[in-house]
Design an enzyme around this catalytic site. Structure first.
Site, mmCIF file in Angstrom:
data_model
loop_
_atom_site.group_PDB
_atom_site.id
_atom_site.type_symbol
_atom_site.label_atom_id
_atom_site.label_comp_id
_atom_site.label_asym_id
_atom_site.label_seq_id
_atom_site.Cartn_x
_atom_site.Cartn_y
_atom_site.Cartn_z
ATOM 1 N N LYS A 194 -0.031 -1.384 -1.769
ATOM 2 C CA LYS A 194 0.843 -2.316 -1.069
ATOM 3 C C LYS A 194 1.844 -1.596 -0.193
ATOM 4 O O LYS A 194 2.381 -2.164 0.741
ATOM 5 C CB LYS A 194 1.521 -3.293 -2.029
ATOM 6 N N LYS A 236 8.432 10.411 -4.852
ATOM 7 C CA LYS A 236 9.227 9.347 -4.236
ATOM 8 C C LYS A 236 10.547 9.843 -3.651
ATOM 9 O O LYS A 236 11.116 9.208 -2.773
ATOM 10 C CB LYS A 236 9.542 8.246 -5.272
ATOM 11 N N LYS A 275 -6.253 5.180 -1.640
ATOM 12 C CA LYS A 275 -6.208 3.979 -2.469
ATOM 13 C C LYS A 275 -5.662 2.780 -1.697
ATOM 14 O O LYS A 275 -4.751 2.928 -0.904
ATOM 15 C CB LYS A 275 -5.256 4.250 -3.647
HETATM 16 P P1 AMP Z 1 1.221 -1.048 -7.764
HETATM 17 O O1 AMP Z 1 0.791 -2.266 -7.014
HETATM 18 O O2 AMP Z 1 1.021 0.181 -6.953
HETATM 19 O O3 AMP Z 1 2.555 -1.171 -8.408
HETATM 20 O O4 AMP Z 1 0.168 -0.896 -8.935
HETATM 21 C C1 AMP Z 1 0.212 -1.607 -10.123
HETATM 22 C C2 AMP Z 1 -1.056 -1.301 -10.908
HETATM 23 O O5 AMP Z 1 -2.189 -1.863 -10.219
HETATM 24 C C3 AMP Z 1 -1.377 0.189 -11.040
HETATM 25 O O6 AMP Z 1 -0.797 0.790 -12.168
HETATM 26 C C4 AMP Z 1 -2.892 0.183 -11.149
HETATM 27 O O7 AMP Z 1 -3.270 -0.091 -12.485
HETATM 28 C C5 AMP Z 1 -3.300 -0.991 -10.299
HETATM 29 N N1 AMP Z 1 -3.702 -0.599 -8.938
HETATM 30 C C6 AMP Z 1 -2.909 -0.544 -7.831
HETATM 31 N N2 AMP Z 1 -3.621 -0.194 -6.747
HETATM 32 C C7 AMP Z 1 -4.900 -0.021 -7.157
HETATM 33 C C8 AMP Z 1 -6.119 0.337 -6.514
HETATM 34 N N3 AMP Z 1 -6.176 0.563 -5.211
HETATM 35 N N4 AMP Z 1 -7.243 0.411 -7.257
HETATM 36 C C9 AMP Z 1 -7.201 0.154 -8.572
HETATM 37 N N5 AMP Z 1 -6.104 -0.181 -9.233
HETATM 38 C C10 AMP Z 1 -4.953 -0.278 -8.562
#
Ligand code: AMP
Ligand code: TRP
Length: 333
Positions: free
Chosen positions: A197, A113, A194
Site C-alpha cells: 500500500k 523506516k 511486493k
Molecule cells: P501491510 O499492509 O503492509 O501492513 O501488511 C499487513 C500484512 O498483510 C502483512 O504482515 C502480510 O501478512 C500481508 N501482506 C501485505 N502485503 C502483502 C503481499 N504483497 N503479499 C502477501 N502478503 C502481504
C-alpha cells in the site's frame, strides 16, 4: 486450544496481498484455534509520515469492516481495536523497562523506516515493544504474520522470556507462523517487488474494493514479458508467475494445472481469465462489505463486544505483570 493473535495497521486501503497473504490465513485458523485479531491503530500513528486524524478514524472502521467481510467470525473469534484497551499501552511501558535500547536500535524495520530521515518519533523506535505487548497480553502461542515481521515476533519472545526469568512466569512465549511462499503477491507493474500500500503505483495494486472493470483493466496492463509461453518461473518470468500464483490462490487450483491449461492461448486470454477469477473471488467479500457499510451499528457492536472479550484476557495479564514487578496494588498498603 492454541491461541492465535495477529494485527493489521489501518494505514491504507487493503489490497489483494493483504487478503491472500494474511486474511485468508486468519480466517482459516478460526477452525483450529482460538483467534484474536486486532486493528492496531496505536501502531499506525507511529508512521514517520504525518497522519490525518479523520482518515485514521475512517480507515480503522474500514479495516474492521474488511476483516468481517472476508470471514473473520465475531462469534468464534475476537475482533477489536487496539486503542479501545488501555492495557496495550500500559503493558508496553512495563516491557519497555525490560527491553534494551540496543535491541530496538538494531531492529531491521526501524532501520529501514528511519533511514535518511532527520527526525523520527520515539513511538516508531518503540513500535516493536508495543507489538510485544499486543501478543504477550493474550498468551498467544502463534502469531500469523508476513516474513517482514519475523524479527518483531522474535523480540516479543525474547522480552517475554526475560520478563519471566526476572519476575516469574507471567507470559506465554509466542512463535511466528508464516503463510506459504505462494501467498506473496507481487506488484502487477513491477512483479519483482511486493504489492504494497505504500510503494505500489495504483496500476500495480488491486484493492479488495476495486470494481470489476478496474480489476480487469489492471490485469490487462499487468507487466509480463515478450515471450508468449505460460509457465511458472519466478526468475525468468516473474510477471507470468505472479499471475499464476494469484490465479491459483483465488481459485484453489494448482499452478501446474492452470499453466498447462492456458499455455499456448496467449497472454490476453490468460490475463482475462485471471482477472475474472479475482473478480469472482472478491464479489462475495464486496457484497458483504456493502451490507456491513449500510449497517454501521453492526460493526460498532462487534468492536464493542470484541473489546470486552479482549479486556477479559488482557486485564488480568497486565495485573499479573504489574504485581510480579512489584507495583503496589491499589487499595493495599
Ligand atoms: P501491510 O499492509 O503492509 O501492513 O501488511 C499487513 C500484512 O498483510 C502483512 O504482515 C502480510 O501478512 C500481508 N501482506 C501485505 N502485503 C502483502 C503481499 N504483497 N503479499 C502477501 N502478503 C502481504
Ligand atoms: N507490525 C505488524 C505489521 O505491520 C502489525 C502488528 C501490530 C502485529 N501488532 C501485532 C502483528 C501483533 C501481529 C501481532 O504487519
Amino acid at each position: 486450544m492454541t491461541r492465535v493473535f495477529s494485527g493489521m495497521q489501518p494505514s491504507g486501503e487493503p489490497h489483494l496481498g493483504n487478503l491472500l497473504g494474511a486474511w485468508v490465513n486468519w480466517v482459516g485458523m478460526q477452525d483450529r484455534a482460538d483467534c484474536i485479531y486486532c486493528v492496531v491503530d496505536l501502531h499506525a500513528i507511529t508512521s514517520p509520515n504525518e497522519h490525518d486524524p479523520a482518515t485514521l478514524r475512517q480507515r480503522t472502521v474500514d479495516l474492521a469492516t474488511g476483516m468481517l467481510a472476508v470471514g473473520v467470525d465475531p462469534e468464534r473469534s475476537v475482533l477489536f481495536v487496539q486503542s479501545h484497551l488501555h492495557e496495550h499501552a500500559e503493558c508496553a511501558w512495563l516491557l519497555n523497562c525490560v527491553t534494551s535500547f540496543g535491541e530496538l536500535r538494531k531492529q531491521p524495520q526501524f532501520k529501514e523506516k528511519s533511514e535518511g530521515r532527520e527526525s523520527v518519533s520515539a513511538g516508531l523506535f518503540d513500535y516493536p515493544v508495543l507489538q510485544a505487548a499486543d501478543i504477550l497480553l493474550y498468551h498467544a502461542d502463534e502469531v500469523p504474520v508476513g516474513e517482514d515481521q519475523r524479527h518483531h515476533i522474535e523480540l516479543a519472545r525474547d522480552i517475554g522470556q526475560r520478563f519471566n526469568h526476572r519476575f516469574g512466569d507471567v507470559f506465554a512465549l509466542p512463535k511466528a507462523i508464516h503463510p506459504t511462499a505462494a501467498a506473496r503477491v507481487m506488484d502487477l507493474q513491477d512483479p519483482t517487488t511486493k504489492m504494497s500500500k505504500s510503494q505500489s503505483s495504483e496500476k500495480g495494486i488491486v484493492r479488495v474494493l476495486d470494481e470489476a472493470k478496474k480489476i480487469e483493466k489492471k490485469f490487462k496492463s499487468a507487466v509480463t514479458d515478450s515471450a508468449a509461453d505460460i509457465r511458472y518461473d519466478r526468475d525468468e518470468k516473474p510477471g507470468v508467475s505472479n499471475l499464476l500464483e494469484i490465479f491459483a490462490a483465488v481459485t484453489g487450483r494448482e499452478i501446474d494445472g492452470l499453466a498447462a491449461e492456458y499455455d499456448g492461448r496467449g497472454y490476453g486470454a490468460f490475463k482475462g481469465a485471471v482477472a475474472e477469477a479475482v473478480v469472482e473471488r472478491l464479489r462475495p467479500v464486496q457484497e458483504r462489505y456493502a451490507e456491513l457499510t449500510d449497517d454501521r451499528g453492526e460493526v460498532a457492536r462487534v468492536l464493542e463486544r470484541g473489546a470486552e472479550k479482549a479486556r477479559a484476557i488482557a486485564a488480568p495479564t497486565l495485573a499479573s505483570a504489574q504485581e510480579a514487578m512489584g507495583l503496589l496494588p491499589r487499595g493495599e498498603a
